[in-house]
Write a protein that holds these residues in place. Structure first.
Motif, mmCIF file in Angstrom:
data_model
loop_
_atom_site.group_PDB
_atom_site.id
_atom_site.type_symbol
_atom_site.label_atom_id
_atom_site.label_comp_id
_atom_site.label_asym_id
_atom_site.label_seq_id
_atom_site.Cartn_x
_atom_site.Cartn_y
_atom_site.Cartn_z
ATOM 1 N N TYR A 115 0.836 -1.203 0.000
ATOM 2 C CA TYR A 115 0.000 0.000 0.000
ATOM 3 C C TYR A 115 0.869 1.250 0.000
ATOM 4 O O TYR A 115 0.609 2.194 -0.741
ATOM 5 N N ASP A 116 1.907 1.263 0.840
ATOM 6 C CA ASP A 116 2.812 2.409 0.881
ATOM 7 C C ASP A 116 3.506 2.606 -0.466
ATOM 8 O O ASP A 116 3.645 3.734 -0.946
ATOM 9 N N SER A 117 3.924 1.508 -1.078
ATOM 10 C CA SER A 117 4.583 1.584 -2.384
ATOM 11 C C SER A 117 3.624 2.122 -3.441
ATOM 12 O O SER A 117 3.990 2.992 -4.238
ATOM 13 N N LEU A 118 2.398 1.630 -3.438
ATOM 14 C CA LEU A 118 1.402 2.092 -4.402
ATOM 15 C C LEU A 118 1.096 3.570 -4.188
ATOM 16 O O LEU A 118 1.002 4.339 -5.154
ATOM 17 N N THR A 119 0.967 3.972 -2.941
ATOM 18 C CA THR A 119 0.703 5.380 -2.633
ATOM 19 C C THR A 119 1.834 6.267 -3.130
ATOM 20 O O THR A 119 1.595 7.317 -3.732
ATOM 21 N N ALA A 120 3.072 5.841 -2.910
ATOM 22 C CA ALA A 120 4.222 6.618 -3.372
ATOM 23 C C ALA A 120 4.228 6.728 -4.895
ATOM 24 O O ALA A 120 4.498 7.804 -5.452
ATOM 25 N N LYS A 121 3.899 5.634 -5.586
ATOM 26 C CA LYS A 121 3.847 5.664 -7.049
ATOM 27 C C LYS A 121 2.751 6.600 -7.543
ATOM 28 O O LYS A 121 2.943 7.346 -8.506
ATOM 29 N N LEU A 122 1.594 6.551 -6.893
ATOM 30 C CA LEU A 122 0.493 7.415 -7.306
ATOM 31 C C LEU A 122 0.813 8.885 -7.072
ATOM 32 O O LEU A 122 0.485 9.738 -7.903
ATOM 33 N N VAL A 123 1.468 9.191 -5.965
ATOM 34 C CA VAL A 123 1.853 10.575 -5.684
ATOM 35 C C VAL A 123 2.854 11.064 -6.730
ATOM 36 O O VAL A 123 2.736 12.180 -7.248
ATOM 37 N N ALA A 124 3.826 10.227 -7.065
ATOM 38 C CA ALA A 124 4.812 10.600 -8.079
ATOM 39 C C ALA A 124 4.142 10.798 -9.435
ATOM 40 O O ALA A 124 4.455 11.751 -10.166
ATOM 41 N N GLU A 125 3.199 9.924 -9.776
ATOM 42 C CA GLU A 125 2.485 10.047 -11.044
ATOM 43 C C GLU A 125 1.649 11.318 -11.074
ATOM 44 O O GLU A 125 1.599 12.024 -12.088
ATOM 45 N N ARG A 126 0.996 11.630 -9.954
ATOM 46 C CA ARG A 126 0.198 12.849 -9.881
ATOM 47 C C ARG A 126 1.081 14.090 -10.036
ATOM 48 O O ARG A 126 0.733 15.024 -10.762
ATOM 49 N N ASP A 127 2.232 14.089 -9.358
ATOM 50 C CA ASP A 127 3.149 15.227 -9.465
ATOM 51 C C ASP A 127 3.636 15.421 -10.904
ATOM 52 O O ASP A 127 3.712 16.537 -11.402
ATOM 53 N N LYS A 128 3.926 14.308 -11.580
ATOM 54 C CA LYS A 128 4.365 14.391 -12.979
ATOM 55 C C LYS A 128 3.234 14.908 -13.860
ATOM 56 O O LYS A 128 3.456 15.757 -14.739
ATOM 57 N N ALA A 129 2.017 14.446 -13.620
ATOM 58 C CA ALA A 129 0.874 14.900 -14.411
ATOM 59 C C ALA A 129 0.633 16.393 -14.202
ATOM 60 O O ALA A 129 0.316 17.117 -15.154
ATOM 61 N N GLU A 130 0.784 16.855 -12.963
ATOM 62 C CA GLU A 130 0.617 18.280 -12.696
ATOM 63 C C GLU A 130 1.696 19.100 -13.399
ATOM 64 O O GLU A 130 1.417 20.174 -13.946
#
Length: 88
Positions: free
Chosen positions: A42-57
């Motif tokens: 879950y922590d790994s998935l959350t970190a990946k999603l945050v990184a993906e969101r930051d890149k999308a922004e």
């Protein structure tokens, strides 16, 4: 009954209890390991999603800047066409 007989009966009764405790302890350890793995995933998935969101922004900001630059270019070209006597 003598002491040897009581000791033998005690050993016979204690072995299933010890086996049940070992099985229960093993299940608890397996469950704890499984839950730990879920939390790590879950922590790994959350970190990946945050990184993906930051890149999308960041990509969105770059696209908006590019669109603003293109709008300025279109306005400049329309002005130039108008100055040269044409109709944009």
């Amino acid at each position: 009954m003598d002491a040897a007989m009581l000791t033998a009966l005690g050993a016979l009764l204690a072995s299933p209890v010890a086996a049940a405790a070992a099985v229960y302890g093993s299940r608890g350890a397996t469950r704890a390991a499984r839950e730990g793995g879920v939390i790590t995933a879950y922590d790994s998935l959350t970190a990946k999603l945050v990184a993906e969101r930051d890149k999308a922004e960041a990509d969105q900001s770059a696209a908006e800047a590019r669109a603003a630059a293109l709008e300025l270019e279109v306005a400049r070209l329309r002005l130039l066409v108008t100055q040269l006597g044409g109709t944009p």
